[in-house]
Design a protein around this motif. Structure first.
Motif, PDB file in Angstrom:
ATOM      1  N   GLY A   1       0.805  -1.209   0.000  1.00  0.00           N
ATOM      2  CA  GLY A   1       0.000   0.000   0.000  1.00  0.00           C
ATOM      3  C   GLY A   1       0.839   1.260   0.000  1.00  0.00           C
ATOM      4  O   GLY A   1       2.050   1.231  -0.236  1.00  0.00           O
ATOM      5  N   TYR A   2       0.148   2.373   0.283  1.00  0.00           N
ATOM      6  CA  TYR A   2       0.763   3.703   0.192  1.00  0.00           C
ATOM      7  C   TYR A   2       0.405   4.528   1.422  1.00  0.00           C
ATOM      8  O   TYR A   2      -0.655   4.343   2.023  1.00  0.00           O
ATOM      9  N   THR A   3       1.278   5.458   1.775  1.00  0.00           N
ATOM     10  CA  THR A   3       1.061   6.336   2.912  1.00  0.00           C
ATOM     11  C   THR A   3       1.665   7.709   2.621  1.00  0.00           C
ATOM     12  O   THR A   3       2.335   7.896   1.598  1.00  0.00           O
ATOM     13  N   VAL A   4       1.430   8.653   3.523  1.00  0.00           N
ATOM     14  CA  VAL A   4       1.966  10.009   3.412  1.00  0.00           C
ATOM     15  C   VAL A   4       3.186  10.120   4.316  1.00  0.00           C
ATOM     16  O   VAL A   4       3.160   9.657   5.462  1.00  0.00           O
ATOM     17  N   ILE A   5       4.241  10.756   3.811  1.00  0.00           N
ATOM     18  CA  ILE A   5       5.468  10.968   4.578  1.00  0.00           C
ATOM     19  C   ILE A   5       5.871  12.431   4.491  1.00  0.00           C
ATOM     20  O   ILE A   5       5.760  13.054   3.440  1.00  0.00           O
TER      21      ILE A   5
ATOM     22  N   PRO B   1      -1.772   9.016   7.554  1.00  0.00           N
ATOM     23  CA  PRO B   1      -2.352   8.597   8.832  1.00  0.00           C
ATOM     24  C   PRO B   1      -2.678   7.117   8.878  1.00  0.00           C
ATOM     25  O   PRO B   1      -3.027   6.580   9.919  1.00  0.00           O
ATOM     26  N   TRP B   2      -2.561   6.463   7.738  1.00  0.00           N
ATOM     27  CA  TRP B   2      -2.780   5.018   7.629  1.00  0.00           C
ATOM     28  C   TRP B   2      -2.118   4.549   6.346  1.00  0.00           C
ATOM     29  O   TRP B   2      -1.532   5.339   5.613  1.00  0.00           O
ATOM     30  N   ILE B   3      -2.237   3.258   6.094  1.00  0.00           N
ATOM     31  CA  ILE B   3      -1.758   2.693   4.827  1.00  0.00           C
ATOM     32  C   ILE B   3      -2.991   2.393   3.994  1.00  0.00           C
ATOM     33  O   ILE B   3      -3.874   1.650   4.428  1.00  0.00           O
ATOM     34  N   VAL B   4      -3.056   2.996   2.827  1.00  0.00           N
ATOM     35  CA  VAL B   4      -4.135   2.695   1.882  1.00  0.00           C
ATOM     36  C   VAL B   4      -3.627   1.554   1.006  1.00  0.00           C
ATOM     37  O   VAL B   4      -2.557   1.663   0.399  1.00  0.00           O
ATOM     38  N   THR B   5      -4.367   0.449   0.960  1.00  0.00           N
ATOM     39  CA  THR B   5      -3.886  -0.718   0.224  1.00  0.00           C
ATOM     40  C   THR B   5      -3.807  -0.432  -1.276  1.00  0.00           C
ATOM     41  O   THR B   5      -4.546   0.397  -1.819  1.00  0.00           O
ATOM     42  N   ALA B   6      -2.902  -1.115  -1.920  1.00  0.00           N
ATOM     43  CA  ALA B   6      -2.606  -0.874  -3.342  1.00  0.00           C
ATOM     44  C   ALA B   6      -3.847  -1.002  -4.213  1.00  0.00           C
ATOM     45  O   ALA B   6      -3.998  -0.251  -5.186  1.00  0.00           O
ATOM     46  N   ASP B   7      -4.743  -1.917  -3.880  1.00  0.00           N
ATOM     47  CA  ASP B   7      -5.946  -2.107  -4.698  1.00  0.00           C
ATOM     48  C   ASP B   7      -6.903  -0.922  -4.619  1.00  0.00           C
ATOM     49  O   ASP B   7      -7.794  -0.780  -5.457  1.00  0.00           O
TER      50      ASP B   7
ATOM     51  N   ILE C   1      -5.868   2.266  -4.793  1.00  0.00           N
ATOM     52  CA  ILE C   1      -5.282   3.378  -5.555  1.00  0.00           C
ATOM     53  C   ILE C   1      -5.219   2.954  -7.017  1.00  0.00           C
ATOM     54  O   ILE C   1      -4.392   2.127  -7.405  1.00  0.00           O
ATOM     55  N   ALA C   2      -6.088   3.544  -7.840  1.00  0.00           N
ATOM     56  CA  ALA C   2      -6.164   3.158  -9.253  1.00  0.00           C
ATOM     57  C   ALA C   2      -4.860   3.444  -9.984  1.00  0.00           C
ATOM     58  O   ALA C   2      -4.382   2.621 -10.762  1.00  0.00           O
TER      59      ALA C   2
ATOM     60  N   ASP D   1      -3.936  13.210  -2.044  1.00  0.00           N
ATOM     61  CA  ASP D   1      -5.314  12.848  -2.370  1.00  0.00           C
ATOM     62  C   ASP D   1      -5.470  11.330  -2.418  1.00  0.00           C
ATOM     63  O   ASP D   1      -4.624  10.631  -2.970  1.00  0.00           O
ATOM     64  N   GLY D   2      -6.546  10.843  -1.835  1.00  0.00           N
ATOM     65  CA  GLY D   2      -6.833   9.411  -1.834  1.00  0.00           C
ATOM     66  C   GLY D   2      -6.133   8.654  -0.729  1.00  0.00           C
ATOM     67  O   GLY D   2      -6.389   7.470  -0.515  1.00  0.00           O
ATOM     68  N   ILE D   3      -5.224   9.324  -0.011  1.00  0.00           N
ATOM     69  CA  ILE D   3      -4.506   8.656   1.076  1.00  0.00           C
ATOM     70  C   ILE D   3      -4.789   9.332   2.409  1.00  0.00           C
ATOM     71  O   ILE D   3      -5.159   8.684   3.371  1.00  0.00           O
ATOM     72  N   GLY D   4      -4.608  10.632   2.480  1.00  0.00           N
ATOM     73  CA  GLY D   4      -4.889  11.318   3.734  1.00  0.00           C
ATOM     74  C   GLY D   4      -3.952  12.462   3.994  1.00  0.00           C
ATOM     75  O   GLY D   4      -3.172  12.872   3.126  1.00  0.00           O
ATOM     76  N   ARG D   5      -4.034  12.969   5.238  1.00  0.00           N
ATOM     77  CA  ARG D   5      -3.253  14.142   5.631  1.00  0.00           C
ATOM     78  C   ARG D   5      -2.625  13.888   6.998  1.00  0.00           C
ATOM     79  O   ARG D   5      -3.266  13.323   7.888  1.00  0.00           O
ATOM     80  N   ILE D   6      -1.378  14.306   7.126  1.00  0.00           N
ATOM     81  CA  ILE D   6      -0.717  14.286   8.422  1.00  0.00           C
ATOM     82  C   ILE D   6      -0.446  15.736   8.819  1.00  0.00           C
ATOM     83  O   ILE D   6      -0.273  16.602   7.957  1.00  0.00           O
ATOM     84  N   GLU D   7      -0.438  15.990  10.120  1.00  0.00           N
ATOM     85  CA  GLU D   7      -0.177  17.351  10.593  1.00  0.00           C
ATOM     86  C   GLU D   7       0.635  17.270  11.867  1.00  0.00           C
ATOM     87  O   GLU D   7       0.252  16.560  12.798  1.00  0.00           O
ATOM     88  N   ASN D   8       1.743  17.982  11.883  1.00  0.00           N
ATOM     89  CA  ASN D   8       2.653  17.893  13.014  1.00  0.00           C
ATOM     90  C   ASN D   8       3.088  19.290  13.446  1.00  0.00           C
ATOM     91  O   ASN D   8       3.426  20.129  12.614  1.00  0.00           O
ATOM     92  N   LYS D   9       3.104  19.488  14.758  1.00  0.00           N
ATOM     93  CA  LYS D   9       3.578  20.747  15.336  1.00  0.00           C
ATOM     94  C   LYS D   9       5.062  20.590  15.668  1.00  0.00           C
ATOM     95  O   LYS D   9       5.488  19.557  16.178  1.00  0.00           O
TER      96      LYS D   9
END
Length: 189
Positions: A58-62, A92-98, A100-101, A177-185
């Motif tokens: 899958g995919y995530t945000v870094i 914020p999570w792992i979106v599985t490869a299937d 994400i088109a 887009d399609g995965i999510g958002r992370i926010e850090n102070k």
């Protein structure tokens, strides 16, 4: 001509909403980098590009927070400048490869204190995902759970005029887009 590859320590990794405790006595050149993370699900070595997607869970945000002066002071060896504690929030999570088109058609953005700093798409990768996995797995086994950070678009702080760096109190938001958002102070360690 080939992808730039470096490793990161596990102590750099932190949560998608965690405060980042950064040592401003060590450096004041902390920079942001929104990146797509590829999570390996099936191990392999010498993976041909045409089979690369078979190895992706899958995919995530870094946000690859980088200490630019440290990164550039080691003769091109990025390890230390990219591995300080709390400098790799992901989620914020792992979106599985299937789900994400097309991972080469994802919009990504980074904001600092609500101000847009980076906005691009994964279509602009220098090397596509199969090429990255093929190159990285040459002579080196990828194992389930490995995370490959794919590189960042323009808009990073050190390349701005004048250069901009993170400071205590800043809030960094990275989104794909399609995965999510992370926010850090950002906090002083």
């Amino acid at each position: 001509t080939v992808p730039v590859i470096f490793t990161k320590t596990t102590t750099a990794v932190t949560g998608p909403a965690s405060d980042l405790h950064l040592d401003f006595g060590l450096t004041t050149q902390y920079d942001w980098e929104v990146e797509l993370g590829i999570v390996i699900g099936k191990g392999g070595k010498n993976i041909p590009g045409e089979r690369a997607f078979e190895h992706i869970f899958g995919y995530t945000v870094i946000n690859d927070v980088s200490a630019r002066d440290i990164q550039n002071s080691h003769g091109g060896q990025f390890f230390r400048g990219k591995s300080l504690d709390d400098t790799c929030p992901m989620g914020p999570w792992i979106v599985t490869a299937d789900e994400i088109a097309d991972p080469h058609a994802l919009a990504l953005r980074c904001k600092v204190n609500g101000v847009l700093k980076q906005e691009s798409t994964t279509a602009d990768f220098i090397f596509n995902i199969p090429a990255m996995i093929e190159w990285l797995s040459k002579g080196m086994t990828l194992i389930p759970g490995d995370v490959i950070s794919t590189g960042t678009p323009s808009g990073v702080g050190f390349a701005r005029t004048p250069p901009e760096f993170l400071k205590a109190g800043d809030v960094v938001s990275c989104e794909i887009d399609g995965i999510g958002r992370i926010e850090n102070k950002i906090l002083a360690a």
